[in-house]
Design a protein around this motif. Sequence first.
Motif, PDB file in Angstrom:
ATOM      1  N   GLN A   1       0.822  -1.187   0.000  1.00 45.49           N
ATOM      2  CA  GLN A   1       0.000   0.000   0.000  1.00 45.49           C
ATOM      3  C   GLN A   1       0.865   1.249   0.000  1.00 45.49           C
ATOM      4  O   GLN A   1       1.235   1.763   1.027  1.00 45.49           O
ATOM      5  CB  GLN A   1      -0.933  -0.009   1.206  1.00 45.49           C
ATOM      6  CG  GLN A   1      -1.871  -1.172   1.152  1.00 45.49           C
ATOM      7  CD  GLN A   1      -3.153  -0.895   1.874  1.00 45.49           C
ATOM      8  OE1 GLN A   1      -3.355   0.170   2.402  1.00 45.49           O
ATOM      9  NE2 GLN A   1      -4.023  -1.861   1.878  1.00 45.49           N
ATOM     10  N   VAL A   2       1.166   1.704  -1.188  1.00 46.28           N
ATOM     11  CA  VAL A   2       1.979   2.886  -1.369  1.00 46.28           C
ATOM     12  C   VAL A   2       1.144   3.854  -2.174  1.00 46.28           C
ATOM     13  O   VAL A   2       0.694   3.530  -3.255  1.00 46.28           O
ATOM     14  CB  VAL A   2       3.272   2.552  -2.153  1.00 46.28           C
ATOM     15  CG1 VAL A   2       4.101   3.787  -2.375  1.00 46.28           C
ATOM     16  CG2 VAL A   2       4.049   1.483  -1.442  1.00 46.28           C
ATOM     17  N   SER A   3       0.934   5.042  -1.658  1.00 47.02           N
ATOM     18  CA  SER A   3       0.134   6.000  -2.393  1.00 47.02           C
ATOM     19  C   SER A   3       1.009   7.146  -2.865  1.00 47.02           C
ATOM     20  O   SER A   3       1.608   7.857  -2.073  1.00 47.02           O
ATOM     21  CB  SER A   3      -1.007   6.523  -1.520  1.00 47.02           C
ATOM     22  OG  SER A   3      -0.475   7.130  -0.374  1.00 47.02           O
ATOM     23  N   GLY A   4       1.096   7.274  -4.178  1.00 44.45           N
ATOM     24  CA  GLY A   4       1.846   8.380  -4.749  1.00 44.45           C
ATOM     25  C   GLY A   4       3.323   8.291  -4.441  1.00 44.45           C
ATOM     26  O   GLY A   4       3.911   7.232  -4.367  1.00 44.45           O
TER      27      GLY A   4
ATOM     28  N   TYR B   1      -1.545  -2.516 -12.130  1.00 42.25           N
ATOM     29  CA  TYR B   1      -2.836  -1.876 -11.862  1.00 42.25           C
ATOM     30  C   TYR B   1      -2.642  -0.512 -11.189  1.00 42.25           C
ATOM     31  O   TYR B   1      -3.270   0.471 -11.553  1.00 42.25           O
ATOM     32  CB  TYR B   1      -3.699  -2.785 -10.985  1.00 42.25           C
ATOM     33  CG  TYR B   1      -5.003  -2.153 -10.580  1.00 42.25           C
ATOM     34  CD1 TYR B   1      -6.041  -2.057 -11.495  1.00 42.25           C
ATOM     35  CD2 TYR B   1      -5.184  -1.637  -9.300  1.00 42.25           C
ATOM     36  CE1 TYR B   1      -7.242  -1.469 -11.145  1.00 42.25           C
ATOM     37  CE2 TYR B   1      -6.379  -1.046  -8.943  1.00 42.25           C
ATOM     38  CZ  TYR B   1      -7.406  -0.964  -9.866  1.00 42.25           C
ATOM     39  OH  TYR B   1      -8.581  -0.364  -9.517  1.00 42.25           O
ATOM     40  N   LYS B   2      -1.732  -0.477 -10.224  1.00 37.34           N
ATOM     41  CA  LYS B   2      -1.490   0.756  -9.490  1.00 37.34           C
ATOM     42  C   LYS B   2      -0.957   1.848 -10.416  1.00 37.34           C
ATOM     43  O   LYS B   2      -1.298   3.020 -10.273  1.00 37.34           O
ATOM     44  CB  LYS B   2      -0.511   0.500  -8.350  1.00 37.34           C
ATOM     45  CG  LYS B   2      -0.443   1.632  -7.358  1.00 37.34           C
ATOM     46  CD  LYS B   2       0.405   1.244  -6.185  1.00 37.34           C
ATOM     47  CE  LYS B   2      -0.382   0.285  -5.314  1.00 37.34           C
ATOM     48  NZ  LYS B   2       0.184   0.075  -4.008  1.00 37.34           N
ATOM     49  N   ASN B   3      -0.129   1.470 -11.390  1.00 37.87           N
ATOM     50  CA  ASN B   3       0.396   2.448 -12.337  1.00 37.87           C
ATOM     51  C   ASN B   3      -0.688   2.985 -13.260  1.00 37.87           C
ATOM     52  O   ASN B   3      -0.575   4.087 -13.767  1.00 37.87           O
ATOM     53  CB  ASN B   3       1.546   1.860 -13.156  1.00 37.87           C
ATOM     54  CG  ASN B   3       2.851   1.949 -12.417  1.00 37.87           C
ATOM     55  OD1 ASN B   3       3.219   3.004 -11.923  1.00 37.87           O
ATOM     56  ND2 ASN B   3       3.544   0.828 -12.326  1.00 37.87           N
ATOM     57  N   ARG B   4      -1.729   2.199 -13.470  1.00 34.20           N
ATOM     58  CA  ARG B   4      -2.864   2.697 -14.250  1.00 34.20           C
ATOM     59  C   ARG B   4      -3.740   3.627 -13.431  1.00 34.20           C
ATOM     60  O   ARG B   4      -4.203   4.634 -13.926  1.00 34.20           O
ATOM     61  CB  ARG B   4      -3.711   1.532 -14.756  1.00 34.20           C
ATOM     62  CG  ARG B   4      -3.146   0.864 -15.968  1.00 34.20           C
ATOM     63  CD  ARG B   4      -4.153  -0.096 -16.570  1.00 34.20           C
ATOM     64  NE  ARG B   4      -3.435  -1.324 -16.860  1.00 34.20           N
ATOM     65  CZ  ARG B   4      -3.857  -2.529 -16.585  1.00 34.20           C
ATOM     66  NH1 ARG B   4      -5.013  -2.721 -16.023  1.00 34.20           N
ATOM     67  NH2 ARG B   4      -3.128  -3.573 -16.872  1.00 34.20           N
ATOM     68  N   THR B   5      -3.977   3.256 -12.184  1.00 33.02           N
ATOM     69  CA  THR B   5      -4.911   4.027 -11.362  1.00 33.02           C
ATOM     70  C   THR B   5      -4.251   5.175 -10.609  1.00 33.02           C
ATOM     71  O   THR B   5      -4.887   6.197 -10.371  1.00 33.02           O
ATOM     72  CB  THR B   5      -5.624   3.112 -10.346  1.00 33.02           C
ATOM     73  OG1 THR B   5      -4.656   2.492  -9.513  1.00 33.02           O
ATOM     74  CG2 THR B   5      -6.461   2.071 -11.071  1.00 33.02           C
TER      75      THR B   5
ATOM     76  N   SER C   1       2.653   7.283 -10.854  1.00 32.73           N
ATOM     77  CA  SER C   1       3.674   8.099 -10.206  1.00 32.73           C
ATOM     78  C   SER C   1       5.029   7.531 -10.594  1.00 32.73           C
ATOM     79  O   SER C   1       5.143   6.373 -10.975  1.00 32.73           O
ATOM     80  CB  SER C   1       3.511   8.103  -8.689  1.00 32.73           C
ATOM     81  OG  SER C   1       3.885   6.865  -8.146  1.00 32.73           O
ATOM     82  N   ASP C   2       6.047   8.353 -10.500  1.00 38.94           N
ATOM     83  CA  ASP C   2       7.389   7.887 -10.825  1.00 38.94           C
ATOM     84  C   ASP C   2       7.826   6.773  -9.882  1.00 38.94           C
ATOM     85  O   ASP C   2       8.495   5.827 -10.290  1.00 38.94           O
ATOM     86  CB  ASP C   2       8.389   9.044 -10.748  1.00 38.94           C
ATOM     87  CG  ASP C   2       8.199  10.015 -11.893  1.00 38.94           C
ATOM     88  OD1 ASP C   2       7.689   9.602 -12.952  1.00 38.94           O
ATOM     89  OD2 ASP C   2       8.553  11.195 -11.719  1.00 38.94           O
TER      90      ASP C   2
END
Length: 92
Positions: free
Chosen positions: A32-35, A67-71, A74-75
Amino acid sequence: MRLLLLAAIASSIGATTTHAHENGVPLNSVCQVSGDTLSSDSLQKLYQHIDLLSVFDLKKWRESYIYKNRTQPSDQNKQILIYIEERLKVIK
């Protein structure tokens, strides 16, 4: 009779699913990493954790970060995905 068969199937699926997750690391615990919120130390710890994952878990993490890179593009998420893919190449 059908209810008994359904209960037996459900318990067997539950037992195999539980056993499959006992040895693995929970995906949500570290994933769970956001941004761009991870510090460089935390990012290094995440990379160390990725190094310890099995091929099966690496594939799950890869799918998660795709999936996370789609939604949440972030770098940092892109770098983590690249690291996971490189790690998969080394293990295979």
